[in-house]
Write a protein that holds these residues in place. Structure first.
Motif, PDB file in Angstrom:
ATOM      1  N   TRP A  64      54.127  18.396  31.398  1.00 32.65           N
ATOM      2  CA  TRP A  64      55.170  19.341  31.017  1.00 32.65           C
ATOM      3  C   TRP A  64      55.316  19.506  29.499  1.00 32.65           C
ATOM      4  N   ALA A  65      55.768  18.516  28.750  1.00 35.20           N
ATOM      5  CA  ALA A  65      56.029  18.718  27.316  1.00 35.20           C
ATOM      6  C   ALA A  65      54.732  19.094  26.586  1.00 35.20           C
ATOM      7  N   LEU A  66      54.802  20.139  25.774  1.00 30.64           N
ATOM      8  CA  LEU A  66      53.595  20.665  25.128  1.00 30.64           C
ATOM      9  C   LEU A  66      52.898  19.668  24.202  1.00 30.64           C
ATOM     10  N   PRO A  67      53.632  18.957  23.323  1.00 23.50           N
ATOM     11  CA  PRO A  67      52.912  18.026  22.432  1.00 23.50           C
ATOM     12  C   PRO A  67      52.089  16.994  23.201  1.00 23.50           C
ATOM     13  N   ALA A  68      52.642  16.498  24.308  1.00 18.36           N
ATOM     14  CA  ALA A  68      51.905  15.510  25.089  1.00 18.36           C
ATOM     15  C   ALA A  68      50.623  16.120  25.663  1.00 18.36           C
ATOM     16  N   LYS A  69      50.701  17.378  26.072  1.00 17.73           N
ATOM     17  CA  LYS A  69      49.496  18.022  26.612  1.00 17.73           C
ATOM     18  C   LYS A  69      48.454  18.247  25.523  1.00 17.73           C
ATOM     19  N   VAL A  70      48.916  18.627  24.330  1.00 18.70           N
ATOM     20  CA  VAL A  70      47.973  18.808  23.217  1.00 18.70           C
ATOM     21  C   VAL A  70      47.306  17.477  22.867  1.00 18.70           C
ATOM     22  N   VAL A  71      48.085  16.383  22.881  1.00 18.78           N
ATOM     23  CA  VAL A  71      47.522  15.054  22.637  1.00 18.78           C
ATOM     24  C   VAL A  71      46.489  14.711  23.703  1.00 18.78           C
ATOM     25  N   LEU A  72      46.789  15.034  24.957  1.00 23.33           N
ATOM     26  CA  LEU A  72      45.859  14.737  26.048  1.00 23.33           C
ATOM     27  C   LEU A  72      44.571  15.547  25.921  1.00 23.33           C
ATOM     28  N   VAL A  73      44.683  16.817  25.545  1.00 25.08           N
ATOM     29  CA  VAL A  73      43.485  17.638  25.342  1.00 25.08           C
ATOM     30  C   VAL A  73      42.651  17.058  24.202  1.00 25.08           C
ATOM     31  N   GLY A  74      43.315  16.633  23.124  1.00 22.70           N
ATOM     32  CA  GLY A  74      42.585  16.012  22.017  1.00 22.70           C
ATOM     33  C   GLY A  74      41.888  14.732  22.438  1.00 22.70           C
ATOM     34  N   ALA A  75      42.542  13.939  23.289  1.00 24.20           N
ATOM     35  CA  ALA A  75      41.918  12.704  23.775  1.00 24.20           C
ATOM     36  C   ALA A  75      40.710  13.006  24.641  1.00 24.20           C
ATOM     37  N   ILE A  76      40.806  14.068  25.451  1.00 23.90           N
ATOM     38  CA  ILE A  76      39.663  14.453  26.295  1.00 23.90           C
ATOM     39  C   ILE A  76      38.502  14.902  25.434  1.00 23.90           C
ATOM     40  N   LEU A  77      38.784  15.699  24.392  1.00 21.20           N
ATOM     41  CA  LEU A  77      37.715  16.194  23.520  1.00 21.20           C
ATOM     42  C   LEU A  77      37.029  15.059  22.761  1.00 21.20           C
ATOM     43  N   VAL A  94      57.863   9.624  23.597  1.00 26.37           N
ATOM     44  CA  VAL A  94      59.001   8.767  23.250  1.00 26.37           C
ATOM     45  C   VAL A  94      60.087   9.569  22.555  1.00 26.37           C
ATOM     46  N   ARG A  95      59.695  10.613  21.821  1.00 26.37           N
ATOM     47  CA  ARG A  95      60.664  11.429  21.086  1.00 26.37           C
ATOM     48  C   ARG A  95      61.657  12.113  22.032  1.00 26.37           C
ATOM     49  N   LEU A  96      61.282  12.235  23.331  1.00 25.24           N
ATOM     50  CA  LEU A  96      62.168  12.897  24.290  1.00 25.24           C
ATOM     51  C   LEU A  96      63.273  11.979  24.792  1.00 25.24           C
ATOM     52  N   MET A  97      63.122  10.672  24.562  1.00 24.99           N
ATOM     53  CA  MET A  97      64.107   9.726  25.098  1.00 24.99           C
ATOM     54  C   MET A  97      65.519   9.981  24.563  1.00 24.99           C
ATOM     55  N   PRO A  98      65.697  10.227  23.239  1.00 26.36           N
ATOM     56  CA  PRO A  98      67.066  10.536  22.771  1.00 26.36           C
ATOM     57  C   PRO A  98      67.655  11.770  23.439  1.00 26.36           C
ATOM     58  N   HIS A 122      62.304  14.629  34.140  1.00 24.97           N
ATOM     59  CA  HIS A 122      60.955  15.207  33.983  1.00 24.97           C
ATOM     60  C   HIS A 122      61.010  16.569  33.301  1.00 24.97           C
ATOM     61  N   PHE A 123      62.110  17.294  33.470  1.00 23.05           N
ATOM     62  CA  PHE A 123      62.214  18.640  32.904  1.00 23.05           C
ATOM     63  C   PHE A 123      62.673  18.638  31.447  1.00 23.05           C
ATOM     64  N   VAL A 124      63.002  17.462  30.892  1.00 22.85           N
ATOM     65  CA  VAL A 124      63.537  17.418  29.532  1.00 22.85           C
ATOM     66  C   VAL A 124      62.441  17.727  28.515  1.00 22.85           C
ATOM     67  N   ALA A 125      62.672  18.755  27.749  1.00 22.85           N
ATOM     68  CA  ALA A 125      61.835  19.142  26.600  1.00 22.85           C
ATOM     69  C   ALA A 125      62.759  19.939  25.679  1.00 22.85           C
ATOM     70  N   VAL A 126      62.233  20.360  24.544  1.00 24.74           N
ATOM     71  CA  VAL A 126      63.101  20.984  23.540  1.00 24.74           C
ATOM     72  C   VAL A 126      63.851  22.192  24.109  1.00 24.74           C
ATOM     73  N   THR A 127      63.128  23.093  24.780  1.00 25.31           N
ATOM     74  CA  THR A 127      63.752  24.345  25.232  1.00 25.31           C
ATOM     75  C   THR A 127      64.820  24.093  26.290  1.00 25.31           C
ATOM     76  N   SER A 128      64.488  23.342  27.345  1.00 25.05           N
ATOM     77  CA  SER A 128      65.464  23.101  28.418  1.00 25.05           C
ATOM     78  C   SER A 128      66.654  22.315  27.894  1.00 25.05           C
ATOM     79  N   TRP A 129      66.421  21.407  26.973  1.00 29.75           N
ATOM     80  CA  TRP A 129      67.504  20.599  26.410  1.00 29.75           C
ATOM     81  C   TRP A 129      68.471  21.462  25.604  1.00 29.75           C
ATOM     82  N   VAL A 130      67.926  22.320  24.752  1.00 32.86           N
ATOM     83  CA  VAL A 130      68.781  23.179  23.922  1.00 32.86           C
ATOM     84  C   VAL A 130      69.581  24.151  24.780  1.00 32.86           C
TER      85      VAL A 130
END
Length: 249
Positions: A64-77, A94-98, A122-130
């Motif tokens: 779900w959260a975009l930064p985590a997906k970008v990190v995962l794509v980078g790890a795959i590459l 971890v930044r989503l915990m607060p 699971h749905f917590v990310a910047v947009t849904s939180w704001v």
């Protein structure tokens, strides 16, 4: 169960459904549109990285959260191992915990079942939180979990559709349009983080990062991001302490 209790349960179910629907409608907003544009960029990124459409859509639903997906794509590459990739994704989340800690007390009631906040986290990310914190003032407390379930579920499902559609049409797009889509993701992060920052120190850190990143890419290739983050973040923290001391003086 008596007839009165059955009637009350029916009214409660209809109210939950109505607030779930209002949460779903809240997803169709300017922040939701900006988020969808970022997922357009992510679809282009995932396709360029060689991921299949099924893998890309699965990542939207599970990570779900975009930064985590970008990190995962980078790890795959970079052919990173499974446990190292999972650790990197966990660290980026971890930044989503607060946000979770701030959001759960706003929607939990004494009658809320224990598993509900865990599932909604699971749905917590910047947009849904704001959006949730902005709308909760007009939502009865006992209906907020239903409202947030509608909001978060619609954002996830909608962006799964966006990613599927963009993944299919990306090959027919001109190179300039593909490059523009690719840049939408970092632009989304930059603008959303700038807008959601509550301390000026965050703005200072972002400006320093924008300047130090290209500099360290030339001077320290390979550790440029780490160096820019540590030095830029450290300088922003020192500025924050210095400015706070001057305000108290």
């Amino acid at each position: 169960m008596t007839d009165d209790e059955n009637e009350q349960a029916g009214r409660g179910g209809r109210s939950l459904g109505r607030w779930f629907g209002r949460g779903a409608l809240a997803a169709f907003s300017i922040p939701g549109l900006i988020l969808a544009s970022a997922f357009v960029g992510f679809a282009g990124l995932a396709r360029e990285a060689g991921l299949s459409m099924a893998e890309t859509v699965f990542m939207v639903a599970i990570v779900w959260a975009l930064p985590a997906k970008v990190v995962l794509v980078g790890a795959i590459l970079s052919n990173t191992g499974l446990f190292a990739a999972a650790f990197a994704v966990a660290l980026s989340s971890v930044r989503l915990m607060p946000m979770v800690v701030a959001l759960v007390p706003e929607m939990r009631t004494p009658k809320t079942r224990r598993w509900v906040p865990y599932a909604l986290a699971h749905f917590v990310a910047v947009t849904s939180w704001v959006v949730a914190l902005e709308r909760f003032r007009n939502v009865p407390r006992e209906m907020r979990t239903s409202f947030y379930a509608g909001l978060g579920g619609t954002l996830v499902a909608g962006n799964m559709l966006v990613v599927s559609a963009v993944y299919l049409v990306a090959p027919s797009l001109p190179p300039t349009a593909s490059a523009a889509l690719f840049l939408l993701t970092p632009m989304y992060f930059l603008t959303s983080l700038w807008g959601s920052a509550r301390e000026k120190a965050a703005h200072v850190a972002m400006v320093l990062g924008l300047g130090l990143g290209p500099l360290f890419h030339v001077l320290l290739p390979g550790v440029d991001l780490l160096a820019a983050g540590v030095i830029g973040g450290g300088l922003a923290y020192c500025w924050h302490r210095f400015a706070g001391r001057n305000r108290r003086a």
